[in-house]
Design an enzyme around this catalytic site. Structure first.
Site, PDB file in Angstrom:
ATOM      1  N   THR A  81       6.782 -21.159  31.358  1.00 53.86           N
ATOM      2  CA  THR A  81       6.035 -21.623  30.187  1.00 53.86           C
ATOM      3  C   THR A  81       4.544 -21.388  30.353  1.00 53.86           C
ATOM      4  O   THR A  81       4.030 -21.313  31.464  1.00 53.86           O
ATOM      5  CB  THR A  81       6.270 -23.127  29.949  1.00 53.86           C
ATOM      6  OG1 THR A  81       5.850 -23.866  31.110  1.00 53.86           O
ATOM      7  CG2 THR A  81       7.726 -23.417  29.651  1.00 53.86           C
ATOM      8  N   GLU A 114       3.386 -26.952  26.109  1.00 54.17           N
ATOM      9  CA  GLU A 114       3.816 -25.808  26.915  1.00 54.17           C
ATOM     10  C   GLU A 114       4.825 -24.993  26.115  1.00 54.17           C
ATOM     11  O   GLU A 114       5.753 -25.539  25.519  1.00 54.17           O
ATOM     12  CB  GLU A 114       4.380 -26.235  28.262  1.00 54.17           C
ATOM     13  CG  GLU A 114       5.486 -27.268  28.224  1.00 54.17           C
ATOM     14  CD  GLU A 114       5.986 -27.612  29.619  1.00 54.17           C
ATOM     15  OE1 GLU A 114       5.685 -26.860  30.556  1.00 54.17           O
ATOM     16  OE2 GLU A 114       6.673 -28.645  29.754  1.00 54.17           O
TER      17      GLU A 114
END
Length: 330
Positions: free
Chosen positions: A223, A273
């Protein structure tokens, strides 16, 4: 688009170049006649676009540049009214939208306690008249001057024939006024689809990619952790379908907004994220932009990493499917 950051100088009783004018550009010695759209314009939503579009029409009819005036910081924040420390369109985003709508000039008026005490008449005489406006277009509920005592009707009276004034009635969707407040409520409820409908484009935030705990890589879903670069209104915690613009390329993806309860007992603040589909690279230190395309689910705590991985797979599949079936709102 020419950008002038201006401030009211109580000592001289006139407007001047603000101290934070980035490029040192001075105000023209002689007024530049213009058709001016005026408002706070947080969000630059469909209602705001109607105001700016009407001013643009007048500008083209009169052969004048289109100017847009906004105020920074947001007056509600300066005056201590809650809820406006975070913005739908922080100033850089707002100026970008003005330019897309065809503005030739943007006046960013520094809003402070001195400026807030200007009477409606003083605002006209010391701000609008010196700028040489020939037409002013505002929303029907626009307020200006001390305690918001000025209205479009009083603006017309105070103009005394020196410039025209036009008030634009508000737009409605489902019997509700299109407003920044309604968009904020939609985002607080995770309804990014309604927010996009009212904005005429997806709601988006920008930020720098910073290091996280790097756990995503170990479970197969790396991420990009965003540190927002402006005071954005952040949608309700949860998992979203997003489009992420990185390095000039748009990627589909999923974003989690929240406290990552599977791995953390308590984080000081929510994190953002995003897992980008079909991306393999390093984004650390780069600025990316995330456009919210839809809400998938609430954030929750899983019993194990394996259970979380399985849910992420389902989220990614749902997001890919949603992105295939939808086109970006532009």
């Amino acid at each position: 688009m020419l950008i002038y950051r201006v401030a009211y100088d109580p000592a001289s009783g006139t407007i001047r170049l603000a101290d934070d004018q980035a490029d040192g550009r001075a105000l023209p010695e002689s007024p530049v006649p213009s058709a001016l759209a005026i408002g706070h314009f947080d969000g630059v939503h469909l209602g705001h676009q109607e105001v700016i579009g009407r001013a643009k029409l007048r500008a083209r009819e009169l052969g004048l540049p289109l100017a847009v005036m906004t105020f920074y910081p947001h007056p509600r924040d300066v005056l201590g009214k809650p809820g406006y420390a975070k913005l739908l369109t922080p100033l850089p985003d707002k100026l970008e939208q003005f330019e897309k709508l065809g503005a030739d000039i943007a006046y960013v008026v520094h809003f402070d306690s001195d400026f807030s005490r200007l009477s409606p008449e003083a605002f006209v005489e010391r701000v609008l008249v010196p700028l040489g406006v020939e037409t002013v277009v505002a929303g029907f509920d626009f307020k200006f001057g001390y305690r918001g005592e000025g209205t479009p009707d009083s603006l017309c009276q105070l103009a005394r024939g020196r410039f025209a004034v036009e008030a634009v009635r508000h737009l409605q969707r489902n019997d509700r006024k299109v407003s920044s407040t309604l968009i904020r409520e939609a985002l607080q409820g995770g309804d990014v689809s309604l927010a996009a409908e009212l904005l005429g484009r997806p709601y988006a935030v920008s930020g720098v990619v910073v290091e996280g705990d790097k756990r995503g890589r170990t479970i197969g879903f790396p991420t990009a952790n965003m540190r927002l670069d402006e005071p954005y209104v952040v949608p309700k915690g949860g998992v979203y379908t997003v489009r992420v613009i990185a390095g000039g390329i748009t990627y589909g993806g999923v974003m989690n907004i929240g406290l990552k309860p599977t791995f953390h007992e308590r984080l000081p603040e929510p994190t953002l994220e995003a897992h980008l589909f079909d991306f393999d690279g390093d984004l650390y230190g780069q600025t990316i932009r995330a456009e919210f395309a839809g809400y998938l689910r609430a954030e929750r705590k899983f019993n194990s990493a394996a259970e979380l991985v399985e849910q992420i797979r389902k989220d990614a599949e749902a997001a890919r499917s949603a992105l295939r079936l939808s086109a970006p709102i532009r």
